[in-house]
Design a protein around this motif. Structure first.
Motif, mmCIF file in Angstrom:
data_model
loop_
_atom_site.group_PDB
_atom_site.id
_atom_site.type_symbol
_atom_site.label_atom_id
_atom_site.label_comp_id
_atom_site.label_asym_id
_atom_site.label_seq_id
_atom_site.Cartn_x
_atom_site.Cartn_y
_atom_site.Cartn_z
ATOM 1 N N LEU A 167 0.828 -1.201 0.000
ATOM 2 C CA LEU A 167 0.000 0.000 0.000
ATOM 3 C C LEU A 167 0.868 1.260 0.000
ATOM 4 C CD1 LEU A 167 -2.955 1.078 0.513
ATOM 5 C CD2 LEU A 167 -2.416 0.965 2.961
ATOM 6 N N PHE A 168 1.862 1.246 0.855
ATOM 7 C CA PHE A 168 2.750 2.399 0.996
ATOM 8 C C PHE A 168 3.587 2.608 -0.262
ATOM 9 C CE2 PHE A 168 6.717 4.343 2.758
ATOM 10 C CZ PHE A 168 6.152 5.562 3.093
ATOM 11 N N LYS A 169 4.167 1.503 -0.761
ATOM 12 C CA LYS A 169 5.055 1.590 -1.925
ATOM 13 C C LYS A 169 4.349 2.161 -3.144
ATOM 14 C CE LYS A 169 7.627 -2.119 -2.958
ATOM 15 N NZ LYS A 169 8.076 -3.534 -2.872
ATOM 16 N N VAL A 171 0.001 1.893 10.689
ATOM 17 C CA VAL A 171 -0.940 1.560 11.759
ATOM 18 C C VAL A 171 -2.382 1.501 11.250
ATOM 19 C CG1 VAL A 171 -1.876 2.350 13.982
ATOM 20 C CG2 VAL A 171 0.589 2.471 13.537
ATOM 21 N N MET A 172 -2.750 2.413 10.341
ATOM 22 C CA MET A 172 -4.167 2.539 9.963
ATOM 23 C C MET A 172 -4.438 2.395 8.474
ATOM 24 S SD MET A 172 -5.049 5.975 12.149
ATOM 25 C CE MET A 172 -6.736 6.031 11.537
ATOM 26 N N GLY A 173 -3.403 2.211 7.665
ATOM 27 C CA GLY A 173 -3.627 2.209 6.221
ATOM 28 C C GLY A 173 -3.996 3.601 5.741
ATOM 29 N N PHE A 174 -4.717 3.660 4.615
ATOM 30 C CA PHE A 174 -5.125 4.947 4.039
ATOM 31 C C PHE A 174 -6.589 5.206 4.376
ATOM 32 C CE2 PHE A 174 -2.197 6.928 0.797
ATOM 33 C CZ PHE A 174 -1.067 6.249 1.194
ATOM 34 N N GLU A 175 -6.924 5.183 5.664
ATOM 35 C CA GLU A 175 -8.326 5.362 6.028
ATOM 36 C C GLU A 175 -8.613 6.792 6.454
ATOM 37 O OE1 GLU A 175 -10.119 2.356 8.436
ATOM 38 O OE2 GLU A 175 -8.852 0.806 7.543
ATOM 39 N N GLU A 176 -9.693 7.319 5.899
ATOM 40 C CA GLU A 176 -10.049 8.704 6.205
ATOM 41 C C GLU A 176 -10.909 8.741 7.464
ATOM 42 O OE1 GLU A 176 -12.048 10.939 3.129
ATOM 43 O OE2 GLU A 176 -11.880 12.796 4.272
ATOM 44 N N ARG A 177 -10.251 8.743 8.602
ATOM 45 C CA ARG A 177 -10.977 8.831 9.881
ATOM 46 C C ARG A 177 -9.984 9.150 10.986
ATOM 47 N NH1 ARG A 177 -9.725 4.317 12.778
ATOM 48 N NH2 ARG A 177 -8.968 2.540 11.566
ATOM 49 N N GLY A 228 -7.819 4.531 0.862
ATOM 50 C CA GLY A 228 -7.463 3.201 0.396
ATOM 51 C C GLY A 228 -6.232 3.201 -0.507
ATOM 52 N N GLY A 229 -5.589 4.345 -0.626
ATOM 53 C CA GLY A 229 -4.338 4.420 -1.382
ATOM 54 C C GLY A 229 -4.563 4.388 -2.883
#
Ligand SMILES: [Zn+2]
Length: 532
Positions: free
Chosen positions: A103-105, A152-158, A301-302
């Protein structure tokens, strides 16, 4: 017996005090004498008519995703840079977790050099890898908030839950223990953009407890500039942490002139005892990812999340209409000039390489689309891996930031083997010296050198760098003030500057008579030397 003697130069020692004539003696990587030096030496360099200063410290670099695969930093060393501060704008290469790495890459792909192996997880491990492979410059690394939040949380909008916040704090704390100089944020980029001010405050308290700094790409550099500077100052106050505002600017035509207001706030903050400084680069164009045109929610979600949304005509239409409505500064300029002030710097696919160097306006004409549709189409084809250069600032604002007493100089650059870099990757420091010191006389040479050397060293807590004094590390630059000049331009960005004669990294010659020697003499610096 000395290793090197630099004879007959004019020393500008980095403190801001008047230049003076002196020889400089170097032994075992350190400056050992400044003044009249007659000791015998292995190497003797004539510096008659030249300036001898501490090596420049690039307060704002994005080389973290380059150095493990390409350690040379040639464009930096050739302009006199001897230390790079990496991990800026919330994006550091560590710490990473295997389950979130994909996800990050995909999101940071536009920053990554070919062949980057990602063979680390922890922050200390990343620094160890750099140390094992060697670097041409010294490296001081920040840990990025976006990186930590993604892990820690991924790409979550919260908002983060209590447990997630605790986990982020623990991660940041560990990075600090392993040698980070502080925390950086990139509050216009996902997922940092989803974080509340209080989340950053909580993380900065951890940083403050360990003597680090908070370096921030603020939440808005245009319409929201003043509120965003206020947020940075509030974080500094509540967490009791020294603040460094990254690449201070007013972006977007309707915001030109706002830098003076931001500088006033910086002054006021210092007036009440806070430590707030900033860096700037001497160009009216910035460089970033093309995803910066998109509304926040588009990147939840990236890259995978974005690709799904681009394929859904209804959602894609919503994205386009928000951009057309000018929901933020970049979007506003795009709509008002049809992409004439933005050029495409780097694409991923072979078929779109021809777009590199074109304006978005030209690219959209080529496609028979308007600029907004062209942006969405290119992002889709390139899986979001596109960099842009945006001529979004005015010269008056750039000058105001560069001359301000709390301002330092940083390149904000990245130089990959593909695409086109921003010329700041090759010209920042010579341009500051040539254009603003010699030609426009906006500030004195000693003041400019101080902004490039001792100011960043002091901010970071580098006790033995940033000044040319006995006992300090021999990171030095020898340059001709009458000749120094940046040669890199937007059309030809990889040209080395003129007038930089010698560069020393830890007492070793890195540039000799203007030639890069391809040596790896840099050190990986850690905030806590005991950890190395
Ligand atoms: Zn930034």
């Amino acid at each position: 017996m000395l290793d090197v003697i630099i004879k007959g130069g004019t020393v500008v020692d980095g403190s801001g005090s008047e230049p003076f004539a002196a020889d400089v003696g170097i032994r075992d990587g350190k400056v050992v004498s400044v003044g009249r030096v007659d000791d015998p030496s292995e190497v003797s360099i004539e510096a008659d008519g030249s300036i001898v200063s501490p090596g420049f410290i690039d307060t704002h670099s994005h080389s973290d995703f380059v150095l493990p695969a390409n350690p040379w930093s040639e464009g930096k060393v050739m302009q006199g840079v001897t230390t790079e501060v990496v991990g800026n704008c919330g994006m550091s290469a560590a710490p990473v977790k295997p389950e979130r790495l994909g996800l990050f890459k995909s999101y940071v792909a536009f920053l990554c050099e070919e062949g980057l192996r990602w063979d680390w997880e922890g922050f200390g491990e990343y620094l160890d890898r750099l140390q094992e492979r060697g670097t041409a410059v010294n490296v001081a690394a920040l840990v990025g908030h976006n990186t930590v939040r993604t892990m820690v949380m991924g790409f979550e909008e919260r908002e983060a839950s209590t447990e997630e916040l605790e986990e982020m704090k623990a991660l940041v704390s560990r990075c600090m223990e392993e040698g980070a100089f502080g925390l950086s944020s990139g509050l216009i980029y996902a997922p940092g953009i989803y974080a509340s001010t209080s989340e950053i405050v909580e993380l900065c308290k951890v940083v403050s407890a360990r003597g680090g700094i908070y370096s921030t790409h603020v939440r808005g550099e245009g319409e929201k500039l003043i509120d965003s500077i206020a947020e940075a100052i509030r974080i500094g106050k509540e967490a009791q942490v020294p603040v460094q505002v990254s690449h201070l600017k007013a972006s977007g035509r309707s915001n030109w002139g706002k830098v003076s207001g931001a500088l006033k706030m910086v002054d006021e903050a210092n007036g009440v005892g806070l430590d707030v400084t900033f860096d700037a680069y001497p160009y009216t164009a910035g460089m970033t990812t093309m995803t910066a045109f998109l509304p926040h929610w588009a990147l939840e979600g990236g890259v995978e999340g974005l690709m799904g949304r681009l394929k859904d005509p209804r959602v894609r239409g919503k994205m386009a209409s928000e951009i057309r409505g000018g929901f933020q500064d970049l979007a506003k300029d795009l709509v008002s000039d049809g992409g004439r002030s933005v050029t495409i710097a780097q694409c991923k696919t072979e078929r779109n390489k021809k777009l590199e160097g074109m304006t978005l306006f030209e690219a959209s004409k080529l496609r028979g689309k308007d600029a907004v549709e062209a942006v969405l189409e290119i992002l889709e084809e390139e899986e979001a891996e596109v960099s842009i250069i945006s001529f979004s600032m005015c010269e008056e604002d750039v000058k105001a930031a560069l001359v301000h007493p709390r301002g330092m100089v940083g390149t904000d650059s990245i130089d990959l083997s593909r695409g086109r870099p921003h010329p700041r990757a090759y010209g920042t420091y010579p341009r500051m010296l040539a254009r603003y010191v010699r030609e426009e006389k906006l500030l004195s040479l000693q003041d400019a050198v101080r902004k490039m050397t001792s100011m960043p060293a002091r901010k970071l807590g580098l006790k033995d760098r940033g000044l040319l004094r006995p006992g300090y590390c021999a990171d030095l630059v020898v340059f001709r003030m009458d000749e120094v000049e940046d040669s890199a331009s937007f059309d030809d960005p990889r040209k080395f500057p003129r007038g930089i004669e010698y560069v020393f990294v830890n007492g070793n010659i890195a540039v000799e008579r203007g030639k890069f020697l391809r040596k790896l003499h840099g050190k990986i610096l850690r905030k806590f030397p005991s950890a190395s």
